[in-house]
Write an enzyme that holds these catalytic residues in place. Structure first.
Site, PDB file in Angstrom:
ATOM      1  N   ASP A   1     -15.976   6.264 -38.819  1.00  0.00           N
ATOM      2  CA  ASP A   1     -14.730   5.511 -38.956  1.00  0.00           C
ATOM      3  C   ASP A   1     -14.536   5.063 -40.407  1.00  0.00           C
ATOM      4  OD1 ASP A   1     -12.529   4.173 -37.509  1.00  0.00           O
ATOM      5  OD2 ASP A   1     -13.492   2.330 -38.213  1.00  0.00           O
TER       6      ASP A   1
ATOM      7  N   GLU B   1     -33.484  15.635 -40.274  1.00  0.00           N
ATOM      8  CA  GLU B   1     -34.831  15.455 -39.709  1.00  0.00           C
ATOM      9  C   GLU B   1     -34.928  16.071 -38.317  1.00  0.00           C
ATOM     10  OE1 GLU B   1     -35.866  11.305 -39.665  1.00  0.00           O
ATOM     11  OE2 GLU B   1     -35.522  11.110 -41.832  1.00  0.00           O
TER      12      GLU B   1
HETATM   13  C1  NOJ Z   1      -9.757   3.801 -37.832  1.00  0.00           C
HETATM   14  C2  NOJ Z   1      -9.729   3.950 -36.345  1.00  0.00           C
HETATM   15  O1  NOJ Z   1      -9.387   5.263 -36.013  1.00  0.00           O
HETATM   16  C3  NOJ Z   1      -8.754   2.920 -35.838  1.00  0.00           C
HETATM   17  O2  NOJ Z   1      -8.437   3.100 -34.497  1.00  0.00           O
HETATM   18  C4  NOJ Z   1      -9.323   1.567 -36.100  1.00  0.00           C
HETATM   19  O3  NOJ Z   1      -8.403   0.578 -35.700  1.00  0.00           O
HETATM   20  C5  NOJ Z   1      -9.627   1.385 -37.573  1.00  0.00           C
HETATM   21  N1  NOJ Z   1     -10.286   2.514 -38.151  1.00  0.00           N
HETATM   22  C6  NOJ Z   1     -10.525   0.196 -37.788  1.00  0.00           C
HETATM   23  O4  NOJ Z   1     -11.799   0.469 -37.286  1.00  0.00           O
END
Ligand code: NOJ
Length: 572
Positions: free
Chosen positions: A211, A255
């Site tokens: 993310d 690993e």
């Molecule tokens: C990107 C994610 O895809 C989204 O859904 C989220 O709200 C934000 N990052 C924050 O984690």
């Protein structure tokens, strides 16, 4: 070091994104869960995908539906247990499906025990250093440390009360106030995430989607943004130090010698030069090619995004990861059914450009989305599909205000609809209560499912020759047969510039992005192996796949072939 790509399962995989809350509800509480997913795994098997990616399903207060994690080492009880996840992984593996989880390293939840410790400790203590705490500005520290804004609207800083009740320091949150950012210059944070990776890898998980992978490190001196926006590198994103983190994770992934683990980054940066370093052979394996996702339905723009995605991947020795949908953007049927905005999207607001409102011509959007699926699945590299895309679901704009939950909607006080409309629970059975999402039904789905979703239900589409689902199954299942995995894209020159045309080996993909039908030479028409629409030829907003081996005399005989490679110049 050369990237170990060729032959890797992910290099040309189709990955299905499961937004677990909305996929299938196994216990009837109105929220999708692992049990529901297990019971519907056959849907993915029938579709023919190679892997699934699960949005975060760890313990979370669900302020941002799992992107606010309180415990990275356990499954949220709303979704099941850690054992359920283990069972899902082994069931998926038995079907030949890999399983990817979602790693959220930029921030956690304010319910994470580390944040509680940080709040209980005095300013300057080491446990505060795991987050980005700073004194405020102004005489009593009552103003935020700088002028950064949160991605979800409002300031990126929130002030805490010190243990003695006085107004205290501020903490950084790139997203919601309930999502404090980690400080990646802190050794505890680095060690913690290595433990998290090893924990899930040890349970059989095959990899992670990362993310906001460009966001982990912020500029150390926290400079104000100039009034007119950032000049050069934005201090909140894409800082050089982030790359050492990914190098250490890649070493960790390697690993697992017999089955090296895999990472794909969610990286919103502008341009190839910024993206490429994340994909160095000792960093992440792939990154989503969002450049294609944000383009309007326009031949030149689509082709140039494809060429830049291919060139980036080729330059670093990996393959591209194409996608047109996810849980953060309006669904593609809706986007392509809107008036196409041909202006370049603002590099600081690429996501916003994929969340526009405005009137929608659903029939046109659906035709284009079907053609786009044929385009994506013909390209070299991997393709990420988002649940419901295979059903042709449009964005749900008409959710009642009180049902909306997205922090974007909340923080913008309703000025922005946010992302709930692409997260509505899936319709499985047109005539069942809750359209078959919950079985049994004890509570209504967490977001209301509109009645008109019945038309898109899986059972209505199964076996229907013209349905989205039938098309997706055909495309996913035949792509490797039609297109030669090792062949690069060879652009062709069809008579109409609104037609995107390329070959990979004997497989040919033609997409008519223009407003009028294009006649196909009869020898091509006879060699069509898949078409996105019902009609012969190449109607506007449609695509076909052709097996050139069945064209007597080959493509040259119709005058469309040119000796060119990936880098062939786009037609003016
Ligand atoms: C990107 C994610 O895809 C989204 O859904 C989220 O709200 C934000 N990052 C924050 O984690």
């Amino acid at each position: 070091m050369k990237a170990a790509m060729s032959g890797s399962w992910w290099s040309d995989a189709v990955v299905y994104q499961v937004y677990l809350r909305s996929f299938a509800d196994g216990n009837g509480d109105g929220v999708g869960d692992l049990d529901g997913l297990r019971s519907r795994l056959g849907h993915l098997v029938d579709l023919g995908v190679d892997a699934l990616w699960l949005n975060p399903c760890y313990v979370s207060p669900q302020r941002d539906h799992g992107y606010d994690i309180a415990d990275y080492l356990a499954i949220d009880p709303a979704y099941g247990t850690t054992q359920d996840l283990v069972d899902l992984v082994s069931q998926a593996h038995a079907h030949g499906l890999r399983v990817l989880l979602d790693l959220v390293p930029n921030h956690c939840s304010d319910q994470h025990p580390w944040f509680a410790q940080a709040l209980a400790a005095p300013a300057g203590s080491p446990v505060r250093d795991r987050f980005v705490f700073r004194d405020g500005r102004g005489p009593d520290g009552g103003l935020p440390p700088n002028n950064w804004g949160s991605v979800f609207g409002g300031p990126a800083w929130t002030r805490v009360s010190e243990p003695d009740g006085t107004g205290g320091q501020w903490y950084l949150h790139s997203f919601d106030a309930s999502q404090p950012d980690f400080n990646w210059r802190d050794g505890d944070v680095r060690a913690y995430f290595e433990d998290v990776l090893r924990f899930w890898f040890g349970l059989g998980v095959d990899g992670f989607r990362i993310d906001v992978a460009h966001g982990l490190v912020v500029a150390e001196d926290l400079p104000d943004l100039p009034a007119d926006g950032p000049i050069g590198r934005h201090p909140m994103w894409d800082q050089p130090e982030v790359h050492e983190i990914y190098r250490s994770w890649r070493r960790l992934a390697e690993e697992y010698r017999s089955h090296p683990k895999y990472f794909i980054g969610e990286i919103w940066v502008d341009g190839t030069e910024r993206l490429a370093p994340y994909l160095a052979p000792d960093e992440l394996h792939q990154a989503f090619c969002f450049d294609l996702l944000v383009q309007p339905w326009d031949a030149t723009r689509l082709r140039s995004a494809i060429e830049s995605g291919l060139a980036t991947a080729q330059a670093v020795g990996t393959s591209a990861a194409w996608t047109l949908n996810n849980h953060d953007v309006h669904r593609v049927v809706t986007r392509y059914g809107q008036v196409q905005d041909l202006s370049e999207p603002d590099p600081q607001d690429l996501l916003g450009s994929a969340r526009r409102t405005g009137p929608v011509d659903l029939a046109r959007g659906a035709a284009r989305a079907r053609a786009a699926a044929a385009l994506l699945l013909a390209l070299p590299g991997s393709v990420y599909l988002y649940q419901g895309e295979e059903l042709g679901l449009p964005e749900v704009f008409d959710l009642p205000d009180e049902a909306r939950q997205d922090p974007i909607w909340v923080r913008s006080a309703g000025a922005e609809l946010g992302r709930d409309g692409c997260r509505v629970p899936l319709p499985w059975s047109a005539d069942a209560p809750a359209l078959g999402f919950s079985a049994p039904v004890a509570a209504p789905p967490w977001l209301p499912v509109p009645d008109w979703f019945a038309d898109y239900a899986v059972d209505r589409q199964t076996g229907a020759p013209d349905s989205f689902l039938t098309l997706y199954r055909h495309l996913v299942r035949s792509r490797r047969r039609v297109f030669d995995a090792d062949a690069p894209v060879r652009w062709l020159v069809p008579p109409d510039p609104a037609v995107l045309a390329f070959a990979r080996g004997d497989g040919v993909c033609l997409v008519n992005v223009g407003g009028r039908a294009v006649a196909l030479p009869p020898e091509l028409d006879r060699a069509v192996v898949a078409r996105s629409g019902a009609d012969a030829g190449l109607p506007c907003d449609s695509a076909v796949w052709i097996d050139a081996a069945r064209v007597p005399g080959g493509l040259r005989s119709v005058g469309w072939d040119v000796p060119s490679g990936v880098g062939a110049p786009a037609r003016a």
